[in-house]
Motif scaffolding. Sequence first.
Motif, PDB file in Angstrom:
ATOM      1  N   UNK A 288      45.784  43.336  37.312  1.00 35.10           N
ATOM      2  CA  UNK A 288      44.965  42.859  38.426  1.00 35.10           C
ATOM      3  C   UNK A 288      43.793  42.039  37.876  1.00 35.10           C
ATOM      4  N   UNK A 289      43.260  42.447  36.742  1.00 34.10           N
ATOM      5  CA  UNK A 289      42.120  41.789  36.084  1.00 34.10           C
ATOM      6  C   UNK A 289      42.338  40.290  35.952  1.00 34.10           C
ATOM      7  N   UNK A 290      43.546  39.905  35.523  1.00 31.38           N
ATOM      8  CA  UNK A 290      43.839  38.483  35.336  1.00 31.38           C
ATOM      9  C   UNK A 290      44.528  37.873  36.558  1.00 31.38           C
ATOM     10  N   UNK A 291      45.408  38.619  37.192  1.00 28.33           N
ATOM     11  CA  UNK A 291      46.155  38.084  38.333  1.00 28.33           C
ATOM     12  C   UNK A 291      45.237  37.699  39.486  1.00 28.33           C
ATOM     13  N   UNK A 292      44.170  38.425  39.674  1.00 24.51           N
ATOM     14  CA  UNK A 292      43.238  38.173  40.779  1.00 24.51           C
ATOM     15  C   UNK A 292      41.867  37.689  40.286  1.00 24.51           C
ATOM     16  N   UNK A 293      41.796  37.307  38.998  1.00 21.90           N
ATOM     17  CA  UNK A 293      40.576  36.756  38.386  1.00 21.90           C
ATOM     18  C   UNK A 293      39.349  37.652  38.577  1.00 21.90           C
ATOM     19  N   UNK A 294      39.539  38.959  38.452  1.00 21.32           N
ATOM     20  CA  UNK A 294      38.394  39.865  38.567  1.00 21.32           C
ATOM     21  C   UNK A 294      37.390  39.668  37.430  1.00 21.32           C
ATOM     22  N   UNK A 295      37.848  39.208  36.276  1.00 20.54           N
ATOM     23  CA  UNK A 295      36.950  38.955  35.151  1.00 20.54           C
ATOM     24  C   UNK A 295      35.818  38.027  35.579  1.00 20.54           C
ATOM     25  N   UNK A 296      36.125  37.060  36.443  1.00 19.12           N
ATOM     26  CA  UNK A 296      35.135  36.085  36.898  1.00 19.12           C
ATOM     27  C   UNK A 296      34.044  36.765  37.733  1.00 19.12           C
ATOM     28  N   UNK A 297      34.421  37.727  38.549  1.00 21.09           N
ATOM     29  CA  UNK A 297      33.441  38.441  39.392  1.00 21.09           C
ATOM     30  C   UNK A 297      32.520  39.312  38.563  1.00 21.09           C
ATOM     31  N   UNK A 298      32.956  39.636  37.351  1.00 25.55           N
ATOM     32  CA  UNK A 298      32.115  40.408  36.427  1.00 25.55           C
ATOM     33  C   UNK A 298      31.358  39.491  35.468  1.00 25.55           C
ATOM     34  N   UNK A 299      31.515  38.186  35.630  1.00 24.15           N
ATOM     35  CA  UNK A 299      30.829  37.237  34.764  1.00 24.15           C
ATOM     36  C   UNK A 299      31.407  37.186  33.367  1.00 24.15           C
ATOM     37  N   UNK A 300      32.671  37.523  33.218  1.00 24.99           N
ATOM     38  CA  UNK A 300      33.326  37.515  31.919  1.00 24.99           C
ATOM     39  C   UNK A 300      34.369  36.396  31.892  1.00 24.99           C
ATOM     40  N   UNK A 301      34.885  36.099  30.728  1.00 25.12           N
ATOM     41  CA  UNK A 301      35.861  35.004  30.605  1.00 25.12           C
ATOM     42  C   UNK A 301      37.273  35.516  30.851  1.00 25.12           C
ATOM     43  N   UNK A 302      38.163  34.580  31.156  1.00 27.25           N
ATOM     44  CA  UNK A 302      39.557  34.934  31.416  1.00 27.25           C
ATOM     45  C   UNK A 302      40.231  35.524  30.181  1.00 27.25           C
TER      46      UNK A 302
END
Length: 170
Positions: free
Chosen positions: A66-80
């Motif tokens: 889910x972290x990458x499929x839904x780009x949750x990393x971006x909502x945490x201010x982290x890189x893909x």
Amino acid sequence: MATSAEVLIDAYERIQQVVHGAVDGLDESALTYRVDPAANSIAWLIWHLARVQDDHIADAAGVEQVWTAKAWYDRFGLSSGDLGIGYGDSAGEVARIQAPAEVLTGYFDAVHEQTLGFLRGLTDADLDRVVDTQWDPPVTLGVRLVSVISDDLQHAGQAAYVRGIILRTR
């Protein structure tokens, strides 16, 4: 009589209850509070337990996290490219995890839904499938699912404990 899948779903539902109870109503300063400079914050604990569940369940299910499929990393201010799950994080790395309650629970809930979708399709025979040969003995799906439950409940309980400390000092 409950099936193995139903018992596992119940256990994962309990994690969700503890996660929401630990986070709901806290502002970002409370979520990032650390009882000492080397301690984990509620934000890090919830992010970490969600990352572990996301990583381990996605691997077992053969699906994208889910972290990458839904780009949750971006909502945490982290890189893909930041695929870490928090294991062995330094104090500085713990401090990087900052997010409001709705982002923390949003990510956790998205992971939870993917987990439930996977669990609903399991049969008892599936639990004996080897999912990790790097251990001796090799890890079966059943052992992996229980391991995630154990790890997640421990961290959710730690987050609830920190919440109690915060509420007592305010």
